[in-house]
Design an enzyme around this catalytic site. Sequence first.
Site, PDB file in Angstrom:
ATOM      1  N   LYS A  16      37.522 -13.969 -23.404  1.00 53.85           N
ATOM      2  CA  LYS A  16      37.744 -12.581 -22.978  1.00 53.85           C
ATOM      3  C   LYS A  16      38.598 -11.904 -24.052  1.00 53.85           C
ATOM      4  O   LYS A  16      39.830 -12.051 -24.056  1.00 53.85           O
ATOM      5  CB  LYS A  16      38.446 -12.550 -21.620  1.00 53.85           C
ATOM      6  CG  LYS A  16      37.607 -13.118 -20.471  1.00 53.85           C
ATOM      7  CD  LYS A  16      38.326 -12.951 -19.150  1.00 53.85           C
ATOM      8  CE  LYS A  16      37.413 -13.201 -17.965  1.00 53.85           C
ATOM      9  NZ  LYS A  16      37.156 -14.618 -17.713  1.00 53.85           N
TER      10      LYS A  16
ATOM     11  N   LYS B 185      31.179 -15.587  -8.535  1.00 49.35           N
ATOM     12  CA  LYS B 185      32.600 -15.863  -8.338  1.00 49.35           C
ATOM     13  C   LYS B 185      32.738 -16.778  -7.129  1.00 49.35           C
ATOM     14  O   LYS B 185      32.250 -16.452  -6.036  1.00 49.35           O
ATOM     15  CB  LYS B 185      33.362 -14.564  -8.080  1.00 49.35           C
ATOM     16  CG  LYS B 185      33.517 -13.691  -9.313  1.00 49.35           C
ATOM     17  CD  LYS B 185      34.693 -14.128 -10.147  1.00 49.35           C
ATOM     18  CE  LYS B 185      34.979 -13.169 -11.280  1.00 49.35           C
ATOM     19  NZ  LYS B 185      36.047 -13.686 -12.158  1.00 49.35           N
TER      20      LYS B 185
END
Length: 320
Positions: free
Chosen positions: A235, A133
């Site tokens: 997702k 991230k």
Amino acid sequence: MRSAQVYRWQIPMDAGVVLRDRRLKTRDGLYVCLRDGEREGWGEISPLPGFSQETWEEAQTALLTWVNDWLQGSEGLPEMPSVAFGASCALAELTGVLPEAADYRAAPLCTGDPDDLVLRLADMPGEKIAKVKVGLYEAVRDGMVVNLLLEAIPDLHLRLDANRAWTPLKAQQFAKYVNPDYRARIAFLEEPCKTRDDSRAFARETGIAIAWDESLREADFTFEAEEGVRAVVIKPTLTGSLDKVREQVAAAHALGLTAVISSSIESSLGLTQLARIAAWLTPGTLPGLDTLHLMQAQQIRPWPGSALPCLKREELERLL
């Protein structure tokens, strides 16, 4: 003869899980268990705060309405993405559409100390792929960490996720600290900039491939082959029904793009289903499912090899 059960649950999260500047203390969601004769199918409905359009409470109302309709013989699916996904998974298990075979490999996720990631990768067999991230700290620091990892592990490929955190200037500051010789080992950087045009320009100027994630859920998005775009990250909890997930994977593959099935921090039950979906729809592509360690417990179905305690259905709150 159709029957159904609905359960509500809440799992404590590890301290330090932050989504869009907001600490996530618990992961809240629902399960639906459908039965038809001897057959049974489960689905998870867990809208992700800050990312899903719907709240947990709205999802609960929609799910209970849909389950009652299904019990009366209805064959439709709800509109809300998280509810549509969970309901369609339960139906796919019930009818045998969702294969049992699963890809339990997961690209390790680094949200903090890069030394932890180096240790985890040392034990990783085969292809070394990890996810980092970026955009949570200074862009210069992110660039230095990514460069350090790629330098330390010569066979490492990194997937990076910025969640649209950067201005074009910040994105360039990041790239400046990544050795051009290492950039080819950045498999892709998800949505580096706030706009798609800025992200496209970043890819052209730096040679760092990008991937679409949030863009897939915007009304004006179309699947196209574009310079510098290498992948789409899907997702399912945020996408909708299993059919919609299949359509997006097929559209990406038709253009030669990599499609990656990725977690929205589901419980162990949802993650094991995503592992099956990944093995089915994106065989050979490592899914992005390394989020179970952010939680303090598993539920119903454990993830293979996890030492976290696993709650049984009797320990959950039943709504129906």
